[in-house]
Design a protein around this motif. Structure first.
Motif, short mmCIF file in Angstrom:
data_model
loop_
_atom_site.label_atom_id
_atom_site.label_comp_id
_atom_site.label_asym_id
_atom_site.label_seq_id
_atom_site.Cartn_x
_atom_site.Cartn_y
_atom_site.Cartn_z
N MET A 182 44.23 56.29 21.11
CA MET A 182 42.80 55.37 20.71
C MET A 182 41.59 56.39 20.62
O MET A 182 41.81 57.02 20.82
CB MET A 182 42.36 54.32 21.92
CG MET A 182 41.29 53.76 21.11
SD MET A 182 41.14 52.51 22.62
CE MET A 182 39.44 51.05 21.83
N LYS A 183 40.90 56.31 19.30
CA LYS A 183 39.90 56.94 18.94
C LYS A 183 38.31 56.32 19.71
O LYS A 183 37.67 55.43 19.83
CB LYS A 183 39.77 57.25 17.44
CG LYS A 183 40.74 58.11 16.69
CD LYS A 183 40.27 58.42 15.54
CE LYS A 183 41.60 58.71 14.52
NZ LYS A 183 40.73 58.71 13.11
N TYR A 184 37.69 57.59 20.16
CA TYR A 184 36.67 57.26 20.85
C TYR A 184 35.61 58.80 20.15
O TYR A 184 35.94 59.65 19.67
CB TYR A 184 35.83 57.86 22.09
CG TYR A 184 37.23 56.52 23.30
CD1 TYR A 184 35.97 55.00 22.97
CD2 TYR A 184 37.97 55.87 23.15
CE1 TYR A 184 37.19 54.35 23.56
CE2 TYR A 184 38.89 55.46 23.65
CZ TYR A 184 38.64 53.84 24.36
OH TYR A 184 38.95 53.05 24.70
N VAL A 185 34.30 57.99 19.90
CA VAL A 185 33.05 59.51 19.69
C VAL A 185 32.55 59.39 20.76
O VAL A 185 32.40 58.44 21.75
CB VAL A 185 32.68 59.02 18.24
CG1 VAL A 185 30.98 59.33 18.29
CG2 VAL A 185 33.54 58.11 17.29
N LEU A 186 32.59 60.79 21.52
CA LEU A 186 31.09 60.94 22.96
C LEU A 186 30.06 61.80 21.62
O LEU A 186 29.97 62.75 20.62
CB LEU A 186 32.46 61.61 23.25
CG LEU A 186 33.84 62.09 23.94
CD1 LEU A 186 33.89 62.90 24.45
CD2 LEU A 186 33.41 60.05 24.12
N SER B 22 22.53 64.64 19.79
CA SER B 22 22.34 66.07 19.00
C SER B 22 23.81 66.84 18.36
O SER B 22 23.60 67.99 18.30
CB SER B 22 22.54 67.16 20.38
OG SER B 22 23.00 67.72 21.53
N GLY B 23 24.98 65.86 18.61
CA GLY B 23 25.88 66.27 17.83
C GLY B 23 27.37 65.16 18.53
O GLY B 23 27.02 64.17 19.02
N PHE B 24 28.43 65.16 18.38
CA PHE B 24 29.38 64.48 18.72
C PHE B 24 31.30 65.00 18.19
O PHE B 24 30.42 66.06 18.02
CB PHE B 24 29.51 63.98 18.04
CG PHE B 24 29.77 63.19 16.17
CD1 PHE B 24 31.37 63.41 16.02
CD2 PHE B 24 28.78 63.96 15.41
CE1 PHE B 24 31.73 63.97 14.08
CE2 PHE B 24 28.82 64.19 14.05
CZ PHE B 24 30.66 63.45 13.59
N ALA B 25 32.06 64.30 19.09
CA ALA B 25 33.59 64.31 19.03
C ALA B 25 33.95 63.63 19.28
O ALA B 25 33.59 62.42 19.74
CB ALA B 25 33.65 65.91 20.29
N GLU B 26 34.61 63.41 18.32
CA GLU B 26 35.90 62.13 17.94
C GLU B 26 36.84 62.63 18.63
O GLU B 26 37.63 64.08 18.71
CB GLU B 26 36.07 62.15 16.53
CG GLU B 26 36.68 60.99 16.52
CD GLU B 26 37.42 60.29 14.98
OE1 GLU B 26 37.02 60.21 14.33
OE2 GLU B 26 38.56 61.69 14.35
N ILE B 27 37.68 62.08 19.79
CA ILE B 27 38.67 62.30 20.35
C ILE B 27 39.68 60.99 20.21
O ILE B 27 39.32 60.28 19.85
CB ILE B 27 38.21 62.21 22.25
CG1 ILE B 27 37.60 61.29 22.72
CG2 ILE B 27 37.04 63.82 22.48
CD1 ILE B 27 37.11 60.79 24.00
N GLU B 28 40.86 61.40 20.72
CA GLU B 28 41.81 61.23 20.39
C GLU B 28 42.69 60.61 21.50
O GLU B 28 43.08 61.76 22.81
CB GLU B 28 43.41 60.83 19.12
CG GLU B 28 44.20 60.21 18.92
CD GLU B 28 44.27 58.96 18.13
OE1 GLU B 28 44.51 58.21 18.71
OE2 GLU B 28 43.25 59.04 17.73
N VAL B 29 42.30 59.71 22.45
CA VAL B 29 42.67 59.50 23.04
C VAL B 29 43.84 58.28 24.29
O VAL B 29 44.18 57.53 22.99
CB VAL B 29 41.52 60.02 24.74
CG1 VAL B 29 41.27 60.92 24.75
CG2 VAL B 29 40.99 58.36 24.51
N ALA B 30 44.43 57.63 25.12
CA ALA B 30 45.14 56.84 25.25
C ALA B 30 44.15 55.38 25.95
O ALA B 30 44.79 54.09 24.87
CB ALA B 30 45.81 57.11 27.00
N ASP B 31 42.97 55.53 26.81
CA ASP B 31 42.70 54.57 26.42
C ASP B 31 40.99 54.71 27.11
O ASP B 31 40.83 56.06 27.42
CB ASP B 31 42.92 53.07 27.47
CG ASP B 31 43.60 54.73 29.12
OD1 ASP B 31 42.61 55.63 29.34
OD2 ASP B 31 44.42 54.37 29.59
#
Length: 113
Positions: free
Chosen positions: A1-5, A81-90
């Protein structure tokens, strides 16, 4: 699942960063670099945004011409101020990664499609 931090700087955090000496600031930036390296296998994209005063805001108003203004959408004490897109299980894994963030004191975590 993708999330944006989304990394959110507070006014207080920005002041503290500005008040740091060069060595302390370098150490803070190195901690951020280590965080990105530690989670590189989960991060699919990331970027640091230019300062908020460089923003341009467009307001779409139905069929009329958009209104374009210099600056952010709202004046606030907190800015992304910025972001990271991550691909994680949940979400739990996203929260675990977010919990270890060494910089901005606020992070918005949002599912992405």
């Amino acid at each position: 699942m993708k999330y944006v931090l989304m990394f959110v700087e507070t006014e207080q955090f920005a002041k503290e960063l500005q008040a740091m000496g060069e060595l302390e600031r370098d150490a803070a930036f190195e901690a951020v670099g280590r965080w990105f390296a530690e989670h590189a296998d989960k991060i699919t994209h990331h970027t640091h945004l230019a300062p908020v005063h460089t923003a341009t805001t467009m307001r779409l108003q139905g069929d009329s011409e958009p209104v374009i203004t210099d600056g952010p959408f709202v004046e606030g004490k907190e800015v992304v101020s910025g972001f990271a897109e991550i691909e994680v299980a949940d979400l739990d894994e996203a929260l675990k990664i977010a919990r270890s963030w060494p910089a901005c004191p606020v992070m918005e975590i949002r599912p992405a499609s």
